[in-house]
Write an enzyme that holds these catalytic residues in place. Structure first.
Site, PDB file in Angstrom:
ATOM      1  NE  ARG A 284      22.689  31.393   5.025  1.00  9.81           N
ATOM      2  CZ  ARG A 284      22.927  30.530   3.837  1.00  9.81           C
ATOM      3  NH1 ARG A 284      22.394  30.684   3.368  1.00  9.81           N
ATOM      4  NH2 ARG A 284      22.773  28.797   4.569  1.00  9.81           N
TER       5      ARG A 284
ATOM      6  CD  GLU B 262      26.690  20.645   6.709  1.00  8.70           C
ATOM      7  OE1 GLU B 262      25.892  22.031   5.877  1.00  8.70           O
ATOM      8  OE2 GLU B 262      26.530  20.273   7.636  1.00  8.70           O
TER       9      GLU B 262
END
Length: 184
Positions: A70, A107
């Protein structure tokens, strides 16, 4: 949407916040995915976002490094707005020719980031662009790739920063510009 209405930073932040969708438990349980597709689908809003990021580093960069996937949307818009060359940082195995690679933790897993060896030059100033700053792992990997080339990171630009994950603190002394510095 009128582009003139988007010149004020707070108004831009509000419009972007209003157009982000939060998708719970994606890509895995416990992760709240920030879907920026509604932002990207509005040319005036994307253009204003690119202008704000470019203006935040006006005169301080020679190239834009955009992070897959993105970040490519945002980075391309910033490069076009600023009239600067675009460099793509891709996931492993997607770039032809000699590449430099850095492995890093996310994460929710780990990944490898690569750039072609001949796209950054010693002494160039680079802004690293992505959509979201969370733990800073991806941006730190991009920083390492820029430094290996002999170039320098002039700063980092993101649409949104997720609070409490330490991303900004991991990036060192370079400027971090976030349109939404406190998350969605």
């Amino acid at each position: 949407m009128n582009i003139d209405a988007l010149t004020d930073h707070q108004r831009l932040a509000d419009l972007i916040r209003d157009n982000i969708r939060t998708v719970p438990d994606f890509p895995r349980p416990g992760i709240a995915f920030l879907d920026l597709c509604p932002v990207f689908s509005q040319p005036a809003l994307l253009g204003a976002l690119a202008g704000a990021m470019s203006d935040a580093f006006a005169g301080a960069f020679d190239r834009v490094l955009a992070i897959e996937a993105r970040g490519f949307v945002v980075g391309t818009a910033v490069a076009c707005h600023a009239g600067r060359p675009l460099v793509l940082a891709r996931k492993s195995g997607k770039l032809p020719g000699p590449v430099d690679s850095v492995r890093y933790d996310l994460e929710y897993g780990s990944a490898e980031l690569q750039v072609q060896r001949d796209v950054l030059r010693p002494g160039e100033r680079v802004i690293v662009v992505d959509d979201v700053l969370a733990t800073g792992g991806t941006m730190a990997a991009a920083d390492e790739l820029v430094r290996r080339s002999g170039a320098a990171v002039a700063g980092y630009a993101v649409v949104v920063t997720i609070p409490g994950l330490g991303g900004e603190g991991r990036l060192g002394p370079a400027k971090v510009f976030s349109v939404l510095p406190t998350g969605n």
